[in-house]
Design a protein around this motif. Structure first.
Motif, PDB file in Angstrom:
ATOM      1  N   UNK A  67     -10.037   6.495   1.008  1.00  0.00           N
ATOM      2  CA  UNK A  67      -9.320   4.965   1.822  1.00  0.00           C
ATOM      3  C   UNK A  67      -7.879   5.030   1.041  1.00  0.00           C
ATOM      4  N   UNK A  68      -6.911   5.009   2.042  1.00  0.00           N
ATOM      5  CA  UNK A  68      -5.478   4.471   2.117  1.00  0.00           C
ATOM      6  C   UNK A  68      -5.319   3.321   1.841  1.00  0.00           C
ATOM      7  N   UNK A  69      -4.734   2.793   0.673  1.00  0.00           N
ATOM      8  CA  UNK A  69      -4.652   0.865   0.677  1.00  0.00           C
ATOM      9  C   UNK A  69      -3.810   1.147  -0.546  1.00  0.00           C
ATOM     10  N   UNK A  70      -2.906   0.187   0.068  1.00  0.00           N
ATOM     11  CA  UNK A  70      -1.428  -0.019  -0.952  1.00  0.00           C
ATOM     12  C   UNK A  70      -1.844  -1.408  -2.682  1.00  0.00           C
ATOM     13  N   UNK A  71      -3.750  -1.399  -2.337  1.00  0.00           N
ATOM     14  CA  UNK A  71      -4.038  -2.337  -3.600  1.00  0.00           C
ATOM     15  C   UNK A  71      -5.618  -1.548  -4.042  1.00  0.00           C
ATOM     16  N   UNK A  72      -5.257  -0.755  -4.361  1.00  0.00           N
ATOM     17  CA  UNK A  72      -6.164   0.288  -5.474  1.00  0.00           C
ATOM     18  C   UNK A  72      -6.991   1.400  -3.736  1.00  0.00           C
ATOM     19  N   UNK A  73      -6.830   1.821  -3.559  1.00  0.00           N
ATOM     20  CA  UNK A  73      -7.275   2.726  -2.583  1.00  0.00           C
ATOM     21  C   UNK A  73      -8.022   3.965  -3.154  1.00  0.00           C
ATOM     22  N   UNK A  74      -8.006   5.109  -2.439  1.00  0.00           N
ATOM     23  CA  UNK A  74      -8.089   6.375  -2.823  1.00  0.00           C
ATOM     24  C   UNK A  74      -6.677   7.088  -3.154  1.00  0.00           C
ATOM     25  N   UNK A  75      -6.257   6.129  -1.961  1.00  0.00           N
ATOM     26  CA  UNK A  75      -4.343   6.953  -1.761  1.00  0.00           C
ATOM     27  C   UNK A  75      -4.309   5.968  -2.426  1.00  0.00           C
ATOM     28  N   UNK A  76      -3.018   5.906  -3.031  1.00  0.00           N
ATOM     29  CA  UNK A  76      -2.120   4.568  -3.728  1.00  0.00           C
ATOM     30  C   UNK A  76      -0.803   4.169  -2.555  1.00  0.00           C
ATOM     31  N   UNK A  77      -0.882   3.630  -1.658  1.00  0.00           N
ATOM     32  CA  UNK A  77       0.116   3.299  -0.200  1.00  0.00           C
ATOM     33  C   UNK A  77       1.465   2.349  -1.037  1.00  0.00           C
ATOM     34  N   UNK A  78       2.783   2.827  -0.971  1.00  0.00           N
ATOM     35  CA  UNK A  78       4.129   1.749  -1.587  1.00  0.00           C
ATOM     36  C   UNK A  78       3.617   0.507  -0.985  1.00  0.00           C
ATOM     37  N   UNK A  79       3.875  -0.580  -1.190  1.00  0.00           N
ATOM     38  CA  UNK A  79       3.978  -2.234  -0.654  1.00  0.00           C
ATOM     39  C   UNK A  79       4.990  -2.041   0.186  1.00  0.00           C
ATOM     40  N   UNK A  80       4.759  -2.531   1.439  1.00  0.00           N
ATOM     41  CA  UNK A  80       6.053  -2.947   2.540  1.00  0.00           C
ATOM     42  C   UNK A  80       6.363  -4.270   2.492  1.00  0.00           C
TER      43      UNK A  80
END
Length: 590
Positions: free
Chosen positions: A33-46
């Protein structure tokens, strides 16, 4: 590997994605899971703090084609770079997006099959429609009896209503306290205030209230919901699914959300919960809290996450569409129209031209088409075109008149229709353009033929309306047709009658004819004569052949016009039309 994108506003998207991820892993798929909200891959906030003028109007929406694309926000580029790097490293077999139209389009542009999550609400806008149109499948977390919303009608062939997806696992033998009320606001926020609930509690002193929301939350509300006599919640998809999973009576207060998501979504809850679009007055609450009848089993939460995972896995295992070939007939007289057809054809579609004459001329005119020399007989030429297309590997055959242009939706609609009705012959509407027009948009179909709504399939009750201008079928069905009756009947010479004969054979052999909404073709203008005196000999001969075979005449409007002007005479016994000095009135070629 399968990728999942979880939107970071509210907690529902992540909860739903985790439930689906567990099922995909249980099925043997690697999944992140890619997500800003605590995924396995943390995305930066947009989130953008750029000046207002750089994130308003066209600057925010790219002229209405996207929802969120402000200028001057470098974090967006870095965020997309993270996603691109993950895709480049893992080369996922599919990617599930819950939810972002921009992410769906971005991942699809990288050549990855995409499954998108459908949200309730009014989502007929261009960005949503782009995401739905590009998706190989669409998952809807509502039961299969809910009517398809208007904004999804055009995509209903790829829509999978799997039921409400809940992360909760109900416990056995939990006793409900009829006087306990659980109030859940959710992380998306609510319009009610502590003062509102103070007034409710004063009006309902016999009840004990537990409030969840904001900083006051529990990781797993299963036991609270199962033990409560009734719950009061916002109308988010996950809240509703959790109520259904725990079979909890509920008062649902839809909250303001983009695209009127909760308010419109709550329309499906009649009979399952009590819905109020505004916060009820304090004196209404004693009666509301006594309403405990529910039928949450209808929300189909059991196995819903598994069903969603199966949709995603199916796309991962078999993306793409069957090999498709467009078949047309032409000679040098139709060279210009043919070049327009070939050059406007969607990419990835094979094209075969059967040259009724002038094969060398056509080969030079349309190098993107596979030109084969064929007979002048229209029926025999169509049969040859099908044979050549199948030899070239086609699984779907689309017959398109040389005068016709394919809309962008024609091939996808035909392919989709045949995936649902592989035993059928399918046909779409045709728009006749005026002189000088050249377009494949804004259809205005001929009124004499059916025109279902986009994505709708309608079984024909009148096979005589079949038109050889535009139709499609699978290679398997064509092979059945060849076995059953040989294809188009080459006994029809020249012009007219062979397509109506073909339709009658379809009906006689039990092959369904299905009208396909949205599979639009656009007929290019050329001079015509009405009735077509230049074809009178063929029309009379073919009409008589048809009558001998079927007991009725085709092309009756033309025949009656010929008769009215003295070109033919109708004989009753045996029934047939006879040519009668027509050249004296209408010299050949007029």
């Amino acid at each position: 590997m399968i990728g999942i994108y979880a939107h970071h506003h509210g907690s529902g998207h992540m909860h739903r994605c985790r439930a689906i991820q567990r099922e995909l892993r249980a099925m043997g798929h690697e999944c992140e899971i890619l997500s800003t909200a605590g995924g396995d891959v943390t995305l930066i906030d947009d989130a953008s703090d750029t000046p207002r003028e750089l994130r308003s109007g066209r600057a925010m929406t790219a002229g209405g084609t996207l929802h969120y694309a402000p200028y001057g926000a470098p974090q967006i580029a870095r965020r997309f770079a993270q996603i691109a790097n993950w895709v480049a490293e893992h080369q996922p077999d599919a990617f599930y997006v819950d939810v972002s139209n921009e992410i769906a389009a971005f991942v699809r542009l990288m050549g990855v099959p995409v499954v998108v999550h459908a949200m309730p609400g009014a989502r007929g806008d261009a960005p949503h429609q782009l995401a739905y149109a590009q998706a190989d499948a669409i998952v809807a977390a509502w039961p299969d009896w809910v009517p398809v919303p208007d904004h999804l009608q055009a995509h209903a062939d790829r829509l999978h209503a799997v039921g409400g997806i809940s992360r909760l696992t109900p416990r056995k033998s939990v006793e409900r306290n009829p006087n306990h009320v659980v109030v859940m606001a959710g992380l998306g926020g609510s319009t009610w205030s502590p003062e509102d609930w103070d007034a409710v509690q004063r009006a309902c002193p016999e009840y004990r209230f537990t409030f969840l929301g904001g900083d006051n939350h529990v990781d797993d509300p299963t036991e609270l919901l199962q033990s409560a006599g009734i719950a009061v919640t916002a109308g988010g998809q996950n809240s509703v699914a959790d109520l259904a999973a725990t079979d909890t009576p509920a008062v649902i207060l839809p909250q303001p959300r983009p695209f009127a998501e909760q308010k419109l979504g709550a329309l499906a809850l009649d009979g399952l919960a009590t819905v109020r679009n505004a916060f009820p007055a304090p004196d209404e609450w004693p009666e509301l809290l006594r309403q405990r009848d529910t039928d949450w089993g209808r929300w189909q939460t059991e196995g819903a996450a598994r069903r969603a995972a199966e949709v995603i896995a199916a796309v991962a295992e078999n993306p793409g569409q069957p090999a498709t070939c467009v078949i047309t007939l032409a000679d040098a007289n139709r060279k210009d129209h043919l070049t327009h057809q070939v050059n406007l054809m969607p990419m990835g579609v094979d094209h075969v031209t059967v040259a009724l004459a002038d094969a060398e001329v056509l080969t030079k005119a349309v190098p993107k088409s596979h030109v084969v020399e064929g007979p002048r007989n229209l029926a025999a030429a169509r049969n040859l075109g099908a044979q050549v297309a199948i030899e070239r590997g086609a699984e779907v055959l689309v017959f398109l008149d040389a005068d016709c242009l394919a809309s962008d939706a024609l091939v996808p609609r035909y392919v989709s229709a045949l995936s649902q009705r592989p035993d059928a012959v399918v046909a779409g509407p045709v728009t006749y353009m005026r002189q000088g027009e050249m377009r494949v948009t804004d259809p205005d179909p001929h009124p004499a033929r059916p025109n279902p709504t986009p994505g709708e399939l309608v079984d024909a009750d009148n096979y005589n309306l079949f038109w050889s201008l535009s139709f499609a079928l699978t290679a398997t069905t064509w092979e059945r047709i060849e076995r059953d009756f040989g294809g188009f009947d080459p006994g029809y010479e020249g012009y007219g009658g062979e397509d109506t004969d073909f339709a009658r054979e379809l009906q006689r052999h039990g092959i369904p004819l299905v009208w396909v909404g949205g599979a639009h073709a656009f007929h290019q203008w050329h001079p015509v004569s009405s009735p077509p005196w230049e074809h009178i000999e063929d029309i009379v001969a073919n009409a008589n052949r048809f009558h001998a075979k079927w007991g009725s005449f085709p092309m009756e409007g033309w025949l009656e016009a010929f008769e009215a002007e003295g070109g033919v005479v109708k004989q009753d016994a045996p029934a047939r039309y006879i040519l009668r000095n027509y050249e004296l009135h209408h010299p050949r070629g007029k």
